[in-house]
Enzyme design. Structure first.
Site, PDB file in Angstrom:
ATOM      1  N   GLY A   1     -22.486 -12.663  21.398  1.00  0.00           N
ATOM      2  CA  GLY A   1     -21.551 -12.170  20.383  1.00  0.00           C
ATOM      3  C   GLY A   1     -22.217 -11.210  19.410  1.00  0.00           C
TER       4      GLY A   1
ATOM      5  N   GLY B   1      -8.217  -7.615  15.788  1.00  0.00           N
ATOM      6  CA  GLY B   1      -8.695  -6.246  15.738  1.00  0.00           C
ATOM      7  C   GLY B   1     -10.119  -6.123  16.251  1.00  0.00           C
ATOM      8  N   GLN B   2     -10.786  -7.264  16.425  1.00  0.00           N
ATOM      9  CA  GLN B   2     -12.167  -7.210  16.935  1.00  0.00           C
ATOM     10  C   GLN B   2     -12.167  -6.849  18.419  1.00  0.00           C
ATOM     11  OE1 GLN B   2     -10.313  -9.848  17.074  1.00  0.00           O
ATOM     12  NE2 GLN B   2     -11.365 -11.728  17.563  1.00  0.00           N
ATOM     13  N   GLY B   3     -11.005  -6.972  19.074  1.00  0.00           N
ATOM     14  CA  GLY B   3     -10.901  -6.534  20.459  1.00  0.00           C
ATOM     15  C   GLY B   3     -11.115  -7.638  21.481  1.00  0.00           C
TER      16      GLY B   3
ATOM     17  N   GLU C   1     -20.124 -10.599  13.783  1.00  0.00           N
ATOM     18  CA  GLU C   1     -20.521 -10.725  12.375  1.00  0.00           C
ATOM     19  C   GLU C   1     -21.815 -10.003  12.052  1.00  0.00           C
ATOM     20  OE1 GLU C   1     -19.687 -15.195  11.196  1.00  0.00           O
ATOM     21  OE2 GLU C   1     -20.399 -15.020  13.235  1.00  0.00           O
TER      22      GLU C   1
ATOM     23  N   SER D   1     -18.379 -15.514  15.807  1.00  0.00           N
ATOM     24  CA  SER D   1     -18.869 -14.614  16.868  1.00  0.00           C
ATOM     25  C   SER D   1     -19.156 -15.384  18.147  1.00  0.00           C
ATOM     26  CB  SER D   1     -20.156 -13.888  16.442  1.00  0.00           C
ATOM     27  OG  SER D   1     -20.027 -13.294  15.198  1.00  0.00           O
TER      28      SER D   1
END
Ligand code: FES
Ligand code: FES
Lengths: 178, 797
Positions: B753, B506-508, B756, B548
């Protein structure tokens, strides 16, 4: 010792062995008539008997909203309703939102606003939003928050969801005026 | 009014004119997710599938005197009953300390002691109620203080446990699972120079991840061979494969791990959890598939959580506000098993002092065993916790100096030319934390703390407002030789299929990777398809989707992968077009000559190899490969913690404005501005999503969430009723994401990143704002209304 906890949150299909009862209802516009276990929840009926797996189970205790469906026009947690209580009812699930291969405006706005990440809360969230817009086509921001307050989402922080519902309300209004 | 700003960019923004990078295409899987057709393991059933359930310990610490499963076994429909007696395995990422089911003794309330597989869940639950267990309760270790005295040992066998040597440091005959030390300069000398010393102690409780999909696996273990197939809601399919192979002594090749859609992870689905139990149950059941789905209660009470922390800090400063020395003790309440907590402790060792230049430091980070639910990775990997300590401490240092905390931070932040506490040099391309702080201070119109008189006046109205600031940094916490890989294939219509090792939860990640591929290949994004459902038999390797690190590492691998594909196409095109390879370029889905634009071949005509008019073929199906391995990192010196642990640092800052009701103690957040130096935004919409989602998750840790235990060590709030997370009604009036874009030279298109980081320092910034509003300092989370009210009452006395 902890066994009592095990009973209340059993998550998958279960048969009590009691005599089955007949359930007649409409689900996403289709008539359904089926003999079911009387202890079965509406959520399990939808998922396991009708294979409508879009509706999710996040807690089984009425606390997360992942199982939200529209039941006679109202958004309800289907994990808390016995399937047999649905006798004669009209039920709408996420699978019934789009029509003839065409996404509903609400679904389109969820995509545009990125109102989903993992997507697990999304079906329930969509149904709460749908029920809100059906009874209140132009909700205030506070009314939107109120309507989805029972739907937990750990991913999005809710902002894009609220935004998507606002946009859908505007577009649906335009569409209805045309 | 829109709630969330577009996610504007500030700083050294470039007009790169990318086709996809920096834009906001929709996520690739959105359609499946809004129509309810995305399938999670939660939704899966296999023919002949059995359902497993677990029996849990009611005690935090107890000897198992006897376990009688005979009645459970006899129940019709029960196919297997297992206890720790039959499972002599120990597992662990870093400390090999965790049984599949408790052996001899239980170490936390909620630990599974037996498991049943049956034809349905009701039968499984009935069977559990027939199991008789006799316990002899033992004194339990329930705080870091008790853990440190070592009077009672959680792992009486700590001296003989296997562990990753040289990286972790368990202490003999103690509850210290690992003691990490960072030593730089000379703190004696440093404190001698100090004109003021500020010393404080800070705390926060364990907090649950709360993925909406609870942990769930389906396992099918072949009874005739070592072969195992697992469907898991996991962030780490390759790590699951690796750890299972080690635990059971079987080959990686015998294990298949499949991950379809996953309903949230946040670190809690990294590593290995229900998979081993599934394997042994399925084996006993002759290879029938066994599904284990955690209940919400088990999600809170059996599966791991975030560590609690006690942080003690002594900071020495000069009168003009320079930090000259710091001594830090982080004591992690790691729970019953080490899992990721020892590595969280290690990350705190190299990043725990925050993004500041500190010439003399001694930092001790001790991960402790206690008789509580065990700790693991959680979005931020210890940094929300350490920044709670440090970013509060920095405000208290500023208070002691009677200095504006903005000025105080600006004097001490890491900048080009500074060295970190592990001896890494910060360069012009490392990112700029000062620019982040400046941006958020501007956004909330920061002018310094209000005066006591101003507070007094506001107090009379019943509602007081306050502002706060906090900074943050984090680098991926991972082994220095971490790697990832990507494979790209082209179909005959020129469509590209991209296979990745990472998980998109879901983070893409898959959407951003597709953008990067389309950018390098200069082709329509719609024609780049990332293959969903990660399968360790088919997908190329990735360490795990944590830290991340994937935008950076995966992005680089995908760039190389696309370049490999282009190279192959150009080689064939050079033959066909009869020109040197270096005179070829690409664009518009064609390989073409740099000068003679009509000399060109469409990608699709090269996809399966080129066919001349007479039918002769040349080349072959295009398969690109790209790998990325972390470069230039080192292990840390065991004695001093010096070394290079950081692939890239993402810096950030938050500014917050709040309003407190002095009667009820309720905090209403008016605004949070959050800036991150992400180097280059890849997908603006998704990046904004990470920021607002992370900020709200941080808000939960700040204001609402936390485990509560009874004096005997029973978890009192293992449900949503008592362990609330933020709802739509709890969010701030506005969140303002700001992206600073100082490119990282070795990042993909300059990117770093940011998965987080948004949740880090949210508790600190809110508590700093609470001080501004009330003139009261709070040292413990969450900042619940009760805590605020009692803090106010104390101040009045
Ligand atoms: S599953 Fe029904 S409310 Fe959570
Ligand atoms: S999108 Fe993951 S819980 Fe809402």
């Amino acid at each position: 010792m902890c066994a009592e906890h095990e009973h209340k949150a059993a998550q998958t299909y279960q048969d009590s062995g009691l005599p089955r009862v007949l359930l007649n209802c409409t689900v996403n516009g289709e008539n359904v008539s089926q003999w079911i276990d009387p202890t079965m929840s509406l959520l399990h009926f939808l998922r396991h008997e009708l294979n409508l797996l879009g509706t999710k189970e996040g807690c089984g205790e009425g606390e997360c909203g992942a199982c939200t469906i529209i039941f006679n026009g109202r958004a309800v947690n289907s994990c808390l309703v016995l399937a047999q209580e649905a006798e004669g009812s009209r039920i709408l699930t996420v699978e019934g939102l789009g029509q003839e291969g065409q996404l509903s405006i609400l679904q389109q706005e969820f995509i545009k606003e990125d109102a989903l990440q993992c997507g697990f809360c999304t079906p329930g969230m969509l149904m709460s939003a749908r029920a809100l817009l059906d009874r209140n086509p132009e909700p205030e921001e506070e009314e939107i928050k109120e309507a989805i307050a029972g739907n937990l989402c750990r991913c999005t922080g809710y902002y894009p969801i609220i935004e998507a519902i606002k946009k859908a309300s505007e577009r649906e209004k335009e569409a209805s005026q045309r | 009014m829109t709630l969330v700003m577009e996610g504007r960019s500030e700083g050294a923004m470039r007009e790169a004119g990318y086709r996809y990078v920096g834009h906001s295409p929709d996520r690739q899987e959105a359609l499946e997710k809004v129509t309810g057709r995305a399938r999670y393991v939660h939704d899966m059933e296999l023919p002949g599938m059995l359902y497993a359930k677990m029996l849990h310990s009611p005690y935090a610490h107890a000897e198992i005197l006897s376990l009688d499963v005979s009645e459970a076994k006899a129940l019709p429909g029960v196919k297997a009953v297992l206890t720790g007696r039959e499972l002599p395995y120990l597992l662990g990422l870093y400390m090999v300390d965790k049984p599949i089911l408790a052996q001899h003794k239980v170490r936390y309330q909620g630990e599974p002691v037996a498991a049943v597989a049956a034809v349905d869940t009701r039968t499984a639950a009935k069977a559990l109620s027939l199991i008789k267990v006799e316990y002899q309760p033992l004194p339990a270790v329930l705080s870091v203080e008790e853990a440190l005295t070592g009077g009672v040992l959680v792992h009486e066998d700590i001296n003989t446990l296997d562990y990753v040597k040289g990286v972790f440091f368990p202490q003999p005959n103690s509850n210290i699972a690992s003691w990490h030390k960072t030593i730089k300069g000379d703190i004696q000398k440093g404190f001698a120079q100090a004109e003021l010393t500020i010393e404080n102690e800070w705390r926060l409780p364990q907090v649950a991840h709360v993925p909406l999909e609870t942990h769930v696996v389906i396992v099918q273990a072949d009874p005739y061979s070592p072969k195992v197939k697992i469907w898991s809601s996991s962030q780490s399919p390759f790590a699951v494969r690796n750890l299972l192979a080690k635990a059971f002594g079987i080959s990686r090749g015998d294990i298949t791990v499949v991950v379809p859609y996953i309903g949230g992870g946040f670190g809690g689905k990294a590593g290995i959890h229900l998979e081993p139990l599934g394997v042994v149950l399925s084996r006993v059941c002759q290879g029938r598939p066994v599904k284990i789905q955690a209940t919400r209660e088990e999600e809170f009470n059996q599966l791991p959580t975030r560590e609690g922390l006690r942080g003690r800090v002594k900071t020495g400063v000069t009168k003009d506000g320079k930090i000259v020395a710091e001594e830090i003790y982080f004591d992690w309440d790691g729970g019953a098993y080490a899992d990721y907590s020892v590595n969280v402790g290690r990350a705190a060792g190299y990043a725990g002092a925050g993004p500041y230049e500190i010439p003399n430091i001694e930092l001790h980070s001790r991960t402790l065993y206690t008789n509580k639910v065990f700790g693991t990775a959680y979005r931020g990997f210890g940094h929300l916790e350490t920044h709670w300590v440090i970013e509060r401490q920095m405000d208290l240092a500023a208070q002691a100096l009677e200095m504006d905390p903005y000025e105080f931070r600006m004097k001490n932040l890491l900048r080009e030319g500074a060295t970190t506490i592990t001896g890494e040099k910060i360069t012009a391309h490392s990112g700029c934390v000062d620019q982040c702080l400046e941006a958020v201070a501007k956004e909330i119109a920061w002018t310094g703390y209000q005066s006591a008189a101003e507070r007094e006046k506001a107090f009379k109205t019943g509602k007081v407002r306050g502002k706060g600031l906090a900074v943050l940094h984090k680098a991926p916490a991972m082994p220095p030789n971490t790697s990832t890989s990507a494979i790209m294939q082209m179909d005959e219509d020129g469509t590209v299929r991209l296979l990745l090792g990472a998980i998109d939860m879901g983070q893409g990640a898959y959407t951003t990777m597709a953008q990067i591929a389309a950018e390098v290949l200069d082709m329509p994004l719609e024609k780049v398809k990332v293959i969903w459902e990660n399968d360790t038999d088919k997908n190329p390797y990735d360490w795990q989707t944590v830290a991340s690190k994937y935008t950076f590492m995966g992005g680089n691998a995908v760039i190389r992968c696309a370049q490999d594909l282009l190279r192959q196409m150009k080689e064939v095109a050079a033959c066909v077009l009869r020109c040197p390879v270096d005179e070829l370029t690409h664009g518009n889905e064609r390989i073409r000559h740099i000068q003679h634009q009509d000399k060109a071949i469409a990608f699709k005509d090269l996809a399966l190899g080129y066919a001349y008019q007479n039918g002769t073929g040349i080349g072959g199906p295009l398969i690109g490969r790209g790998v990325y391995m972390a470069e230039g990192l080192t292990n840390l010196d065991p004695a001093t913690g010096q070394g290079l642990p950081a692939l890239d640092w993402t810096y950030g800052a938050h500014g917050a404005e709040i309003e407190i009701d002095v009667e009820t103690g309720e905090i209403h957040v008016l605004k949070i501005a959050s800036a991150f130096d992400v180097g280059q935004v890849i997908n603006r919409k998704l990046a904004v999503g990470q920021v607002v989602g992370g900020v709200i998750q941080g808000l939960g840790s700040a204001l609402i969430e936390g485990y509560k235990y009874s004096p005997e060590g029973r978890l009192l709030n293992p449900s949503f009723t008592d362990n609330k997370i933020p709802t739509a009604k709890d969010i701030p009036d506005r969140v303002v994401p700001i992206f600073i874009e100082n490119p990282q030279r070795d990042g993909p298109f300059g990117a770093r990143g940011v998965g987080e980081h948004p949740m880090i320092s949210v508790p600190s910034v809110l508590a700093n704002a609470v001080y501004d509003a009330l003139g009261v300092n709070f040292y413990e989370l969450p900042l619940s209304p009760e805590r605020i009210v009692s803090g106010l009452a104390r101040q009045k006395e």
